[in-house]
Design a protein around this motif. Sequence first.
Motif, PDB file in Angstrom:
ATOM      1  N   THR A  76       0.848  -1.184   0.000  1.00 50.94           N
ATOM      2  CA  THR A  76       0.000   0.000   0.000  1.00 50.94           C
ATOM      3  C   THR A  76       0.882   1.232   0.000  1.00 50.94           C
ATOM      4  O   THR A  76       1.668   1.459   0.918  1.00 50.94           O
ATOM      5  CB  THR A  76      -0.935   0.017   1.220  1.00 50.94           C
ATOM      6  OG1 THR A  76      -1.711  -1.185   1.219  1.00 50.94           O
ATOM      7  CG2 THR A  76      -1.876   1.217   1.169  1.00 50.94           C
ATOM      8  N   HIS A 102      -4.052   6.884  -0.487  1.00 51.67           N
ATOM      9  CA  HIS A 102      -3.434   5.564  -0.507  1.00 51.67           C
ATOM     10  C   HIS A 102      -3.818   4.805  -1.775  1.00 51.67           C
ATOM     11  O   HIS A 102      -4.769   5.153  -2.467  1.00 51.67           O
ATOM     12  CB  HIS A 102      -3.805   4.750   0.743  1.00 51.67           C
ATOM     13  CG  HIS A 102      -5.272   4.547   0.920  1.00 51.67           C
ATOM     14  ND1 HIS A 102      -6.111   5.533   1.402  1.00 51.67           N
ATOM     15  CD2 HIS A 102      -6.057   3.474   0.685  1.00 51.67           C
ATOM     16  CE1 HIS A 102      -7.345   5.073   1.470  1.00 51.67           C
ATOM     17  NE2 HIS A 102      -7.340   3.817   1.031  1.00 51.67           N
ATOM     18  N   PRO A 104      -3.603   0.530  -2.714  1.00 49.28           N
ATOM     19  CA  PRO A 104      -3.149  -0.839  -2.518  1.00 49.28           C
ATOM     20  C   PRO A 104      -2.856  -1.514  -3.861  1.00 49.28           C
ATOM     21  O   PRO A 104      -3.578  -1.316  -4.836  1.00 49.28           O
ATOM     22  CB  PRO A 104      -4.328  -1.511  -1.809  1.00 49.28           C
ATOM     23  CG  PRO A 104      -5.518  -0.720  -2.245  1.00 49.28           C
ATOM     24  CD  PRO A 104      -5.040   0.688  -2.495  1.00 49.28           C
TER      25      PRO A 104
END
Length: 135
Positions: A76, A102, A104
Amino acid sequence: MTQTETEPAVIVTVRPAEEVQSRQHLPYFVGISAGTVGATAISMNLIVIPPGGAATPHLHQGYETAIYILEGQVQTFYGPGLRESTINQAGDFLFIPAGLPHQPVNLSSTQPARALVARNDANEQESVVLYDPAS
């Protein structure tokens, strides 16, 4: 489906039969939400990151995210410009503060990564904001 003073409290079971696309461009299965059970302050879903796949960079405006990785290994990227990263695997819990950009990424090119994702927002897709790391 909210409980009123005249309705008894009940436990509601959800068995999602089909996946939907999230704003983050990942397949997920809606579990607990305002729409499925009348939740007012929590949601919980199953997220699948396909082999070699990644979410579109994003943040969750105004709510926190808790993740438990069921299968796979995920890197991440996070923070301004997505310059930081962490690698997690099955059995790990993650906490993502509200407003933290963020992205992932599934580190396997052959196996999907699966995670349970809980948020303190019953309409969790409403607060997803896509993020441009170059900005």
